[in-house]
Design a protein around this motif. Sequence first.
Motif, PDB file in Angstrom:
ATOM      1  N   SER A   1      31.043  51.955  55.031  1.00 25.41           N
ATOM      2  CA  SER A   1      31.083  50.689  54.320  1.00 25.41           C
ATOM      3  C   SER A   1      30.666  50.919  52.872  1.00 25.41           C
ATOM      4  O   SER A   1      29.892  51.827  52.577  1.00 25.41           O
ATOM      5  CB  SER A   1      30.173  49.646  54.966  1.00 25.41           C
ATOM      6  OG  SER A   1      28.819  50.017  54.844  1.00 25.41           O
ATOM      7  N   GLN A   2      31.220  50.099  52.005  1.00 21.20           N
ATOM      8  CA  GLN A   2      30.841  50.151  50.604  1.00 21.20           C
ATOM      9  C   GLN A   2      29.781  49.090  50.360  1.00 21.20           C
ATOM     10  O   GLN A   2      29.840  47.994  50.925  1.00 21.20           O
ATOM     11  CB  GLN A   2      32.043  49.912  49.705  1.00 21.20           C
ATOM     12  CG  GLN A   2      33.047  51.032  49.775  1.00 21.20           C
ATOM     13  CD  GLN A   2      34.192  50.837  48.804  1.00 21.20           C
ATOM     14  OE1 GLN A   2      34.216  49.913  48.012  1.00 21.20           O
ATOM     15  NE2 GLN A   2      35.152  51.729  48.861  1.00 21.20           N
TER      16      GLN A   2
ATOM     17  N   ASN B   1      27.651  53.564  58.605  1.00 20.32           N
ATOM     18  CA  ASN B   1      27.013  52.671  59.575  1.00 20.32           C
ATOM     19  C   ASN B   1      27.075  53.294  60.960  1.00 20.32           C
ATOM     20  O   ASN B   1      28.120  53.807  61.369  1.00 20.32           O
ATOM     21  CB  ASN B   1      27.733  51.323  59.632  1.00 20.32           C
ATOM     22  CG  ASN B   1      27.689  50.590  58.320  1.00 20.32           C
ATOM     23  OD1 ASN B   1      26.689  50.631  57.614  1.00 20.32           O
ATOM     24  ND2 ASN B   1      28.764  49.918  57.978  1.00 20.32           N
TER      25      ASN B   1
ATOM     26  N   GLN C   1      22.058  52.175  58.671  1.00 20.39           N
ATOM     27  CA  GLN C   1      22.893  52.577  57.543  1.00 20.39           C
ATOM     28  C   GLN C   1      22.357  53.876  56.987  1.00 20.39           C
ATOM     29  O   GLN C   1      21.169  53.995  56.711  1.00 20.39           O
ATOM     30  CB  GLN C   1      22.872  51.514  56.443  1.00 20.39           C
ATOM     31  CG  GLN C   1      24.163  50.831  56.293  1.00 20.39           C
ATOM     32  CD  GLN C   1      24.207  49.879  55.103  1.00 20.39           C
ATOM     33  OE1 GLN C   1      23.229  49.562  54.477  1.00 20.39           O
ATOM     34  NE2 GLN C   1      25.401  49.432  54.821  1.00 20.39           N
TER      35      GLN C   1
END
Length: 108
Positions: A24-25, A69, A83
């Motif tokens: 994920s960004q 993640n 994360q």
Amino acid sequence: MLVYDRDGVGAVSYNQLFINVGDSQFIESDSVPPDAMIVGRTWKYVNKSGGPDRRFKDNNEIPICLYQNISFTSHSGLDELLQLSKIGHGEEFSLSISELSKKLRVLN
């Protein structure tokens, strides 16, 4: 796997544990971890066209980081997300747990 929370301790068998790994960004407004990968930049305040909103004096460019993640779920109600700032370790961890689960099934 032992799971701790404010109510006590629970256990989830490795063969009942589901692990999903994905990327994920995240727009990082604080300091960037040293091992994080910066994949882009944006502005603290963005106008509709995507450029900087010039109404704000403190409109600095801020980094967009790629994080990994790892979600842990089970049918018994476990639903946790970790994360990681370094990409690649999630897959290794997931594979290790999968191998451990297979070996434990053989022993039983």
